[in-house]
Design an enzyme around this catalytic site. Structure first.
Site: not given
Ligand code: GRF
Length: 207
Positions: A15, A108, A110, A180
């Site tokens: 990421n 964040n 998830h 993501e």
């Protein structure tokens, strides 16, 4: 001046790399001024080095007390004038004073559709296996602000991923991770542009 971001990572940092790529391609208008990792062997440190991003290895276990760790972490964040903390595959809970000082300035990602399949201990492949074991037909990605409870901060955006009959943990994880990588930067860009509004649990302005 671009939004000064610190990325926290514990693992390979895919990421982190996806965010760096978007920054370098001109899509993401932030400055990555710091990378913090709790695991010195994490691949994310190599990614930081390759892209000339200062990195600091900080692990709670290195300190005599949680207060010492918290003080050091706050000092490092202050020294780099960090404005937004970006958790990218970071496995540690941040100290409460950090969460308080960076209220609605910690994000964040998830690998599930919170509040489902979230909370303490629910990360990585454990999430995907829980989705498969439950027989859920849709999973996805959640980007959220971080508060003092695992995975319970206000949701910024969510993107669904269909669970195929043929999926196993690995194939599902791979498709979710791709989402993501294509989603996180958009949420951070919206924050950097000042487009995001937080009213209680409701977050508006993400497009
Ligand atoms: C992955 O499980 C991802 O879903 C979550 O953190 C884990 C590691 O991500 N966000 P990364 O490859 O280290 O960014």
């Amino acid at each position: 001046m671009a939004l000064r971001c610190a990325v926290f990572a514990s693992g390979g940092g895919s990421n982190f790399q996806a965010l760096i790529n978007r920054k370098e391609s001109g899509d993401l208008h932030v400055d990555f001024v710091l990378m913090i990792g709790n695991n010195s062997t994490a691949g994310a440190f190599e990614k930081a080095r390759k892209h000339n991003i200062p990195s600091v290895h900080l692990a709670p276990s290195h300190f005599k007390s949680p207060d010492d760790y918290q003080s050091k972490l706050l000092a490092v964040l202050q020294e780099h004038r960090v404005e937004l903390i970006v958790l990218a595959g970071y496995m540690k809970m941040l100290p409460s004073e950090v969460v308080r000082r960076y209220n609605n300035r910690i994000v964040n990602i998830h690998p599930g559709l919170l509040p489902a399949f979230g909370g303490k201990g629910m990360y990585g492949s454990r999430v995907h296996q829980a989705v498969l074991d439950y027989g859920a037909k849709v999973t996805g990605v959640t980007v959220h602000f971080v508060n003092e409870m695992y995975d319970e901060g206000p949701v910024i955006c969510q993107v669904p991923v269909i669970v195929n009959d043929t999926d196993d943990c690995q194939t599902l994880a791979g498709r979710v991770l791709e989402v993501e990588h294509s989603t996180y930067w958009r949420a951070i860009e919206a924050i950097a542009k000042g487009a995001i509004r937080v009213e209680g649990r409701r977050v508006t302005g993400y497009v």
